[in-house]
Design an enzyme around this catalytic site. Structure first.
Site: not given
Length: 360
Positions: A63, A65, A95, A124-125, A148
């Site tokens: 991801h 974001d 991240d 995602e966050e 991740e």
């Protein structure tokens, strides 16, 4: 050294905590210019690319974001990025723009014997909005490596393979009472007293527990907030209690028991799904591949928090998590990622893509 570290630096510099568009534009443009894949930007803002063919599909998932940066991580023209001692520092380095960059390079360079998919999601966050939207639109790879963090989990200097992770269920206990003057408490029903009864129920609940590929996995349940009352001289007629539950695959704590108390109701505010790899052969395949890329001995481990792998696994994709981020790096003021580990992750992803026919 691969060009994953340099690509990471470019990606980290692009702000993407409020609006992921610019980062998505960069990823989409790079994939169109540098790869022979079929690239699309879906209606949610996700960037998805495909190449190769076969009866099975393997996705490299990330991801782009990030959480809001600290003031020290913001420069005049974007996020501040620095490099020192073999590490890249900046919001999103760990991240998880570093792993996204490694996956982009692996997608470009691999000659897959299956359908190879690259996907970088938005949101995602904030609850996996991009992944959920893609799944609703039909995104359904057979297998996925979600990039991740899994480095330094079993021991320093090793990139492990996570075969499971916890989910997170956030709930609010709503408690109703009857207001009265505090000089006559018997004239009312004290909502805070009822709330403490509900808290006692939560306190006594067993933690959810399961087994994933032979490993025991335990969740947790905890009261984290309480709010009630309007004045020092009034019996409160309302109170709310927040409960944080870390869930495990297939199990939830029986929180509904609090509703056996008069005036108490339960609302589920968030339920991020846990993940368990559905196929041992896939977990073993990625684990073995990770082993040949490094001097250390990686292990199959579990992660304590949710990722987009939970949404994919819930939809039927066999997932593992394997990436460069280390515990304690994400969301911090000095967030960073190792350039050498980015190269390692590139190697893992590319080798998995090229050797995947053996599993299929």
């Amino acid at each position: 050294m691969t060009d994953a570290p340099a690509l990471t630096t470019d990606l980290v510099a692009i702000p993407s905590h409020e609006d992921e568009t610019a980062a998505g534009d960069y990823i989409e443009s790079w994939l169109r210019e540098e790869t022979d894949g079929a690239v699309e930007r879906d209606r949610h803002g996700n960037v998805i690319a495909r190449k190769g063919s076969g009866d099975t599909s393997l996705a490299l998932v990330g991801h782009h974001d990030v959480v809001p940066p600290e003031e020290s991580q913001v420069g005049d023209d974007g996020y501040r990025v620095t490099e020192r001692d073999g590490r890249i520092y900046g919001r999103g380095a760990a991240d998880m723009k570093g792993a996204v960059a490694a996956a982009m390079c692996a997608f470009r360079d691999a000659s897959p014997l299956c359908e190879l998919v690259f996907a970088s999601f938005v949101g995602e966050e904030v609850g996996g909005t991009g992944a959920r939207g893609a799944i609703e639109d039909g995104f359904s790879p057979d297998y996925a490596i979600v990039g991740e963090g899994s480095t330094n989990y079993s021991q320093p200097g090793v990139t492990d393979v996570a075969i499971a992770h916890r989910g997170r269920r956030g709930s609010t206990i709503h408690v109703e009472g009857t207001a009265a003057h505090a000089s006559e408490p018997e004239a009312g029903e004290n909502a805070i007293y009822r709330a403490t009864d509900a808290i006692d129920v939560v306190r006594d609940l067993p933690f959810p527990e399961t087994t994933v590929l032979g490993q025991t996995m335990e969740g947790s349940v905890a009261v984290t907030e309480i709010e009630g009352g309007t004045a020092w001289n009034m019996i409160p007629d309302g109170c709310t209690v927040t409960v944080d539950e870390r869930t495990v695959p297939g199990e939830r704590a029986p929180l509904a028991h609090v509703e056996d108390i008069p005036g108490v109701s339960l609302a589920i505010d968030q339920d991020l799904p846990p993940m368990a790899c559905a196929e041992r052969a896939f977990a073993d395949f990625v684990h073995e591949t990770a082993g040949v890329t490094q001097d250390g001995s990686p292990e199959q481990v579990k992660k304590p928090h949710a990722t987009d792998a939970g949404w994919l696994a819930e939809a039927g994709t066999a997932c593992v998590v394997c990436g460069a981020a280390e515990p304690g790096e994400a969301h911090t003021a000095d967030e960073s990622v190792s350039a050498a580990v980015l190269d390692r992750c590139y190697d893992i992803y590319r080798r998995c893509a090229e050797d995947f026919e053996a599993l299929a």
